[in-house]
Design an enzyme around this catalytic site. Structure first.
Site, mmCIF file in Angstrom:
data_model
loop_
_atom_site.group_PDB
_atom_site.id
_atom_site.type_symbol
_atom_site.label_atom_id
_atom_site.label_comp_id
_atom_site.label_asym_id
_atom_site.label_seq_id
_atom_site.Cartn_x
_atom_site.Cartn_y
_atom_site.Cartn_z
ATOM 1 N N ASP A 62 0.843 -1.211 0.000
ATOM 2 C CA ASP A 62 0.000 0.000 0.000
ATOM 3 C C ASP A 62 0.869 1.248 0.000
ATOM 4 O O ASP A 62 1.427 1.622 1.032
ATOM 5 C CB ASP A 62 -0.911 -0.008 1.234
ATOM 6 N N ASP A 108 -10.490 -5.006 -1.634
ATOM 7 C CA ASP A 108 -9.507 -4.540 -0.654
ATOM 8 C C ASP A 108 -10.147 -3.650 0.414
ATOM 9 O O ASP A 108 -10.691 -2.598 0.106
ATOM 10 C CB ASP A 108 -8.446 -3.730 -1.436
HETATM 11 C C1 DX5 Z 1 -6.297 0.795 2.555
HETATM 12 C C2 DX5 Z 1 -5.412 -0.238 1.852
HETATM 13 C C3 DX5 Z 1 -5.806 -1.651 2.206
HETATM 14 C C4 DX5 Z 1 -5.689 -1.930 3.698
HETATM 15 C C5 DX5 Z 1 -6.289 -3.280 3.996
HETATM 16 O O1 DX5 Z 1 -6.080 2.054 1.972
HETATM 17 O O2 DX5 Z 1 -5.505 -0.102 0.455
HETATM 18 O O3 DX5 Z 1 -4.982 -2.567 1.468
HETATM 19 O O4 DX5 Z 1 -4.318 -1.921 4.068
HETATM 20 O O5 DX5 Z 1 -6.194 -3.449 5.361
HETATM 21 P P1 DX5 Z 1 -7.376 -4.161 6.176
HETATM 22 O O6 DX5 Z 1 -7.424 -5.575 5.617
HETATM 23 O O7 DX5 Z 1 -6.892 -4.088 7.591
HETATM 24 O O8 DX5 Z 1 -8.625 -3.401 5.909
HETATM 25 ZN ZN ZN Z 2 -4.522 -1.694 -0.683
#
Ligand code: DX5
Ligand code: ZN
Length: 219
Positions: free
Chosen positions: A34, A179
């Site tokens: 990310d 996601d």
């Molecule tokens: C948020 C990111 C995601 C996030 C997912 O902006 O794009 O990939 O890190 O994390 P969780 O699974 O904890 O929601």
């Molecule tokens: Zn992400």
């Protein structure tokens, strides 16, 4: 069978090496990176993710799934092409014109990398349709991009179904990645709706045993 792309965003400082190795033996399918620039989203993970991908490149052969949440898409593509990722996904909303979207798709492909396009929760899925025949993946955000550990937005399920239908009707070949807020509770409905790659961060990284949770998310 869905694939799991583990987001490394929520890994505790200093525990990266041990977590990466455990994730590899737990057979995550991808490492989800990310990249945040502090402008497109509030947080800035840019340098940390540059360090993480260079390290991952050295210790693992697992594919890198780069998720760019940045305003300057071209600069970030250049920075992350350096580690030869499996795929680079950028946000439709970060492009100022359709021409820029086409330019980014072409640029990533010209550099021998697969390309994905992502939409935030409030962006209509119809807005990416024209690009779909030319990308390898569409990333549907089920939280507002910017941080991990948020709650899954259930009204995104309809959006996943609509995209899946459109892909089937037009006989397109591309992955649907989802996601944000994916865990053992939300994963079944997301798979049912048509996603074939699930991104999970907190659900995996906070678990005692990565392999158990990854296997259950895949099941
Ligand atoms: C948020 C990111 C995601 C996030 C997912 O902006 O794009 O990939 O890190 O994390 P969780 O699974 O904890 O929601
Ligand atoms: Zn992400």
């Amino acid at each position: 069978m869905v694939e799991i792309s583990t987001s490394i965003l929520s890994i505790k400082e200093g525990e990266e090496a041990s977590n990466f190795l455990e994730l590899e033996t737990a057979k995550t399918d991808y490492f989800h990176i990310d990249v945040m620039d502090g402008k497109f989203v509030e947080k800035n993970t840019y340098q940390k993710m540059i360090q993480n991908v260079s390290y991952l490149k050295r210790i693992s052969n697992l594919p890198l799934d780069i998720h760019l949440m940045v305003e300057d898409v071209k600069e970030a593509i250049d920075d992350f092409l350096a580690v030869e990722p499996n795929i680079i996904t950028f946000h439709l909303e970060a492009c100022k014109s359709k021409e820029e979207v086409w330019e980014m798709i072409r640029y990533i492909k010209e550099n021998h990398c697969r390309v994905g396009i992502s939409v935030k929760p409030n962006t209509k899925i119809e807005e990416v349709y024209e690009f779909l025949p030319f990308v390898h993946l569409c990333l549907i955000m089920t939280v507002e991009p910017g941080k991990g550990g948020q709650t899954f937005l259930t009204d995104m399920l309809q959006k996943i179904e609509t995209l899946k239908e459109y892909i089937e009707q037009h006989e397109l070949e591309l992955d649907i990645e989802v996601d944000g807020g994916i865990n053992l509770k939300t994963a079944p409905a997301v798979k049912e709706a048509g996603a074939n790659i699930l991104v999970a961060g907190t659900a995996i990284v906070m678990a005692k045993n990565f392999k158990v949770i990854i296997d259950e998310l895949k099941a």
